[in-house]
Motif scaffolding. Sequence first.
Motif, PDB file in Angstrom:
ATOM      1  N   PRO A 130       0.814  -1.229   0.000  1.00 26.18           N
ATOM      2  CA  PRO A 130       0.000   0.000   0.000  1.00 26.18           C
ATOM      3  C   PRO A 130       0.843   1.273   0.000  1.00 26.18           C
ATOM      4  O   PRO A 130       0.390   2.302  -0.484  1.00 26.18           O
ATOM      5  CB  PRO A 130      -0.828  -0.119   1.294  1.00 26.18           C
ATOM      6  N   HIS A 131       2.057   1.209   0.550  1.00 29.25           N
ATOM      7  CA  HIS A 131       2.925   2.389   0.567  1.00 29.25           C
ATOM      8  C   HIS A 131       4.180   2.094  -0.246  1.00 29.25           C
ATOM      9  O   HIS A 131       4.852   1.084  -0.037  1.00 29.25           O
ATOM     10  CB  HIS A 131       3.307   2.753   2.006  1.00 29.25           C
ATOM     11  N   VAL A 132       4.490   3.005  -1.161  1.00 29.81           N
ATOM     12  CA  VAL A 132       5.697   2.896  -1.977  1.00 29.81           C
ATOM     13  C   VAL A 132       6.637   4.025  -1.550  1.00 29.81           C
ATOM     14  O   VAL A 132       6.278   5.205  -1.630  1.00 29.81           O
ATOM     15  CB  VAL A 132       5.379   3.012  -3.479  1.00 29.81           C
ATOM     16  N   PRO A 133       7.851   3.720  -1.065  1.00 34.28           N
ATOM     17  CA  PRO A 133       8.735   4.754  -0.488  1.00 34.28           C
ATOM     18  C   PRO A 133       9.462   5.588  -1.538  1.00 34.28           C
ATOM     19  O   PRO A 133      10.700   5.557  -1.644  1.00 34.28           O
ATOM     20  CB  PRO A 133       9.711   3.926   0.358  1.00 34.28           C
ATOM     21  N   TYR A 134       8.709   6.376  -2.323  1.00 35.39           N
ATOM     22  CA  TYR A 134       9.347   7.217  -3.332  1.00 35.39           C
ATOM     23  C   TYR A 134      10.229   8.289  -2.696  1.00 35.39           C
ATOM     24  O   TYR A 134      11.272   8.667  -3.246  1.00 35.39           O
ATOM     25  CB  TYR A 134       8.294   7.903  -4.202  1.00 35.39           C
ATOM     26  N   ARG A 135       9.830   8.812  -1.532  1.00 38.14           N
ATOM     27  CA  ARG A 135      10.523   9.961  -0.954  1.00 38.14           C
ATOM     28  C   ARG A 135      11.739   9.569  -0.124  1.00 38.14           C
ATOM     29  O   ARG A 135      12.323  10.431   0.537  1.00 38.14           O
ATOM     30  CB  ARG A 135       9.545  10.766  -0.091  1.00 38.14           C
ATOM     31  N   ASN A 136      12.124   8.308  -0.133  1.00 34.57           N
ATOM     32  CA  ASN A 136      13.340   7.910   0.565  1.00 34.57           C
ATOM     33  C   ASN A 136      14.585   8.437  -0.122  1.00 34.57           C
ATOM     34  O   ASN A 136      15.671   8.414   0.448  1.00 34.57           O
ATOM     35  CB  ASN A 136      13.417   6.388   0.678  1.00 34.57           C
ATOM     36  N   SER A 137      14.434   8.871  -1.375  1.00 32.12           N
ATOM     37  CA  SER A 137      15.573   9.391  -2.136  1.00 32.12           C
ATOM     38  C   SER A 137      15.063  10.423  -3.130  1.00 32.12           C
ATOM     39  O   SER A 137      13.941  10.317  -3.642  1.00 32.12           O
ATOM     40  CB  SER A 137      16.303   8.245  -2.854  1.00 32.12           C
ATOM     41  N   LYS A 138      15.903  11.444  -3.397  1.00 34.72           N
ATOM     42  CA  LYS A 138      15.536  12.445  -4.403  1.00 34.72           C
ATOM     43  C   LYS A 138      15.444  11.805  -5.789  1.00 34.72           C
ATOM     44  O   LYS A 138      14.662  12.248  -6.635  1.00 34.72           O
ATOM     45  CB  LYS A 138      16.583  13.571  -4.418  1.00 34.72           C
ATOM     46  N   LEU A 139      16.241  10.758  -6.025  1.00 30.70           N
ATOM     47  CA  LEU A 139      16.198  10.096  -7.333  1.00 30.70           C
ATOM     48  C   LEU A 139      14.842   9.455  -7.572  1.00 30.70           C
ATOM     49  O   LEU A 139      14.220   9.660  -8.618  1.00 30.70           O
ATOM     50  CB  LEU A 139      17.310   9.039  -7.409  1.00 30.70           C
ATOM     51  N   THR A 140      14.356   8.668  -6.626  1.00 29.00           N
ATOM     52  CA  THR A 140      13.058   8.008  -6.803  1.00 29.00           C
ATOM     53  C   THR A 140      11.918   9.007  -6.789  1.00 29.00           C
ATOM     54  O   THR A 140      10.924   8.826  -7.484  1.00 29.00           O
ATOM     55  CB  THR A 140      12.854   6.961  -5.700  1.00 29.00           C
ATOM     56  N   HIS A 141      12.045  10.079  -6.001  1.00 30.41           N
ATOM     57  CA  HIS A 141      11.002  11.120  -6.005  1.00 30.41           C
ATOM     58  C   HIS A 141      10.942  11.805  -7.358  1.00 30.41           C
ATOM     59  O   HIS A 141       9.858  12.082  -7.891  1.00 30.41           O
ATOM     60  CB  HIS A 141      11.290  12.133  -4.899  1.00 30.41           C
ATOM     61  N   LEU A 142      12.114  12.077  -7.947  1.00 28.72           N
ATOM     62  CA  LEU A 142      12.162  12.736  -9.258  1.00 28.72           C
ATOM     63  C   LEU A 142      11.609  11.837 -10.353  1.00 28.72           C
ATOM     64  O   LEU A 142      10.934  12.305 -11.273  1.00 28.72           O
ATOM     65  CB  LEU A 142      13.610  13.130  -9.563  1.00 28.72           C
ATOM     66  N   LEU A 143      11.889  10.524 -10.272  1.00 28.13           N
ATOM     67  CA  LEU A 143      11.458   9.577 -11.306  1.00 28.13           C
ATOM     68  C   LEU A 143      10.162   8.869 -10.934  1.00 28.13           C
ATOM     69  O   LEU A 143       9.842   7.827 -11.505  1.00 28.13           O
ATOM     70  CB  LEU A 143      12.549   8.535 -11.547  1.00 28.13           C
ATOM     71  N   GLN A 144       9.403   9.422  -9.999  1.00 25.58           N
ATOM     72  CA  GLN A 144       8.175   8.767  -9.530  1.00 25.58           C
ATOM     73  C   GLN A 144       7.193   8.537 -10.672  1.00 25.58           C
ATOM     74  O   GLN A 144       6.579   7.470 -10.773  1.00 25.58           O
ATOM     75  CB  GLN A 144       7.521   9.623  -8.444  1.00 25.58           C
ATOM     76  N   ASP A 145       7.047   9.528 -11.570  1.00 26.37           N
ATOM     77  CA  ASP A 145       6.095   9.385 -12.674  1.00 26.37           C
ATOM     78  C   ASP A 145       6.499   8.259 -13.614  1.00 26.37           C
ATOM     79  O   ASP A 145       5.646   7.538 -14.149  1.00 26.37           O
ATOM     80  CB  ASP A 145       5.990  10.697 -13.460  1.00 26.37           C
TER      81      ASP A 145
END
Length: 592
Positions: free
Chosen positions: A529-544
Motif C-alpha cells: 500500500p505504501h511505496v517509499p518514493y521519498r526515501n531518495s531524491k532520485l526516486t522522487h524525481l522519477l516517480q512518474d
Amino acid sequence: MPLFLNRDQIFAHQVHLLEHKLRSKEERILELETENAILHLRLAECLGKLRRDHEEETKVQKLHQQQKNTQKILQSTLAKLLSEVQAVKQSLSEVFAVYVSFATELEDQSKQLLEKVDQASSALKCRHGDDVQNLQAHVEALERSLEEEKERCRAERQRRRELHNAVVELRGNIRVHCRVRPVLPFDHVQSSTSTSRPVSSEEVVHAVSDDTVLVNCLKTGSPVQSKMFEFERVHGPEDSQDAVFEEVKPLLTSLLDGYNVCIMAYGQTGSGKTHTMMGSRPVEETSASQQGIIPKAAAELFRLISEKPAESHQVEVSVVEVYNNEVFDLLARDEQGGAMGQRRDVITTSSGTSLVTSLTYEPVCNTSEVMQVISSVLKFRARCPTLVHTDSSRSHLIVTLTISSKSPNALALARRLQSAKKDMQRSTQEFWSPRCRRANPAARHSSGELSASPASSPCLSPSYSPCPSPRHSISQAPFKTKLQLVDLAGSECVGMSGATGAALWETSCINRSLSALSDVLGALAEQRPHVPYRNSKLTHLLQDAIGGDAKLLVMLCVSPTQRFITESLQSLGFGNRARQVQKDLPRRKKMK
C-alpha cells in the motif's frame, strides 16, 4: 471452699480461652470469606477474559477462513493467468520452431545452390549460350527463392518479438533489456584486497540468445552452478550501438501519440552505462555508428516530427543531476550568463506528479542543438577516478526532452491570423470608411479569409469593428509529453573501488539512492500500500516514470568477467524485480 473457687476460676479461664479462640475462628472465617469473595471476583474476571478471548479467537478463525477463501480465489485466478502465459510461451516456442526449420531449409537450399553453381561453372565451358542463359535464369530464381525464405525467416522472428511485446504491454510490466559489454583491459587488473593471487578475468556472463543471459557461478572446490535470466532483449558484446538502439526506437513513436517515455541505464561502475546512453566521448567527435541512445533518440524524435505538419511540435530540453541526494539544474545561469549548477527542490503537485521547481528549459529545433546543450553541461557533471574506472560518474544524470504538441485547428488559425495581420499592416494608411477593404465582405474573403483582432484595428471601439476577435475560436491549449533519458551512477563495492574521503561519501549516497530505487520496485512488485518514493531524491524525481503511466525501459549493463560477478548478479536481480512490477497501462496525455 478455696478449692472450689479455684476450679471456678479455672473454668472461667478456660471459658475465656475458648471464647478467645472462638473470636479468632470467627475472624478467620471472615478473612476466608473475604478471600473467597476476592477469588470469586477474580474467577469472574478470568471467565470474562476467557470469553472475550474465545470471541476474538472465533473472529480470527473467521477472518482466517475468509483469507483462505480469498487465497483460493487468487490462486485460481493466478492459475488461469499462468495457463494463458503458458499458452503464449507455447505459441512462442512454435514460432521459434518454425524459425529453426526455416533456417535449416535455408541452409540446405544454400548448399544446393552452391552445388548447382559449381556444376553450372563446370558446364559453362561445354554448353551452348542458350543453356548458359537458362542456367542464369535458374540461378536467379533460386536467389529469389533464397531471399523469400530469408524474408519469411525475418518476418517470423519479428512476429515472435511482437507477440512477446504484446504480452509485456498487456501485463503492464516494465521492459528490461540487458547488455553484456566486452572484456576490457581493466578486467585483468589485480585486486588491491587480494594481492596474493590475480583476479580471474574469465568470462562467466554470456548472452546465449536474444532474450537469455547465462551466468556461471565459479566457486573454489565446488562444481559450476549456472543461473539463467530472461529479459525482453539481450545484447551480447558483439552487438553495435545501432543494434541496441534499434530495439529502443519503437518506444519513441509513442511520444507523438501522447505517451510519456523513460529510458534508464542501470549497472555497476564500469559496465558501460554512459557509453550506451551517450556513446564515445567527446560527443561532438563521435561518429553516427558510435553514438549512444540519447543522441540517436533525439535524431529519431526530430525525424518523426519532420513527418508531421510544420510547427506542430515544439521541443525543450532540461538537464539535471542528482548528486549526494541533491538535485542540481545544470542549465541554470548566473547573473553574468555563465553556466552554473543550481540546487533545486522536487515537489509533488496536486495531480500526484513530481516536479522540479524553477527548472531551466532550453528550446531546441534539431539534434545538433540538443547535443550542443548536453555537451555544454556534461563538464559540470561530478566525476572521480576509482580503482575500477578512471572516469567514474558520481551522480545520476537525467536528460528530459519535453514535446509540446499543438492542436491542428489552433495552428491553422494562427497561420490565418498571421496572414490577416500582414494584410492589416498594408492597409494601416487607409482611412476608416464603409468603403474600406476591411469592411467589405468580398474583399475580406479574397484577401485573407479572416481579419485581425480588434486590438489591431484603427477603430476606437472594438465593439464597432467589422472584424470580430478570433481568440474564442482557439480550441485548446498545447499538451506535453516527456522523454526522460537517465544515466544512473554505478553501484560499487568500496573495498574494490578504493574510495576514500569525499569519494567515500559519494559512493554511500549513490548506493543508498540505488537501494531506494530497488526498494521502490520491490514495493511495486509486491503491491504494497505504501511505496517509499521519498526515501531518495532520485526516486522522487522519477516517480512518474517508475510508478506512473509512462512507458519505462530499463537497460541493464553488466560486466562479463568473474571479477565483477557479485555486482553483475545484483544488477540481473534488479532487472528481475523490475520485470515483476505490474504498472497501470500507459495512458495517452489528453489536451489540457
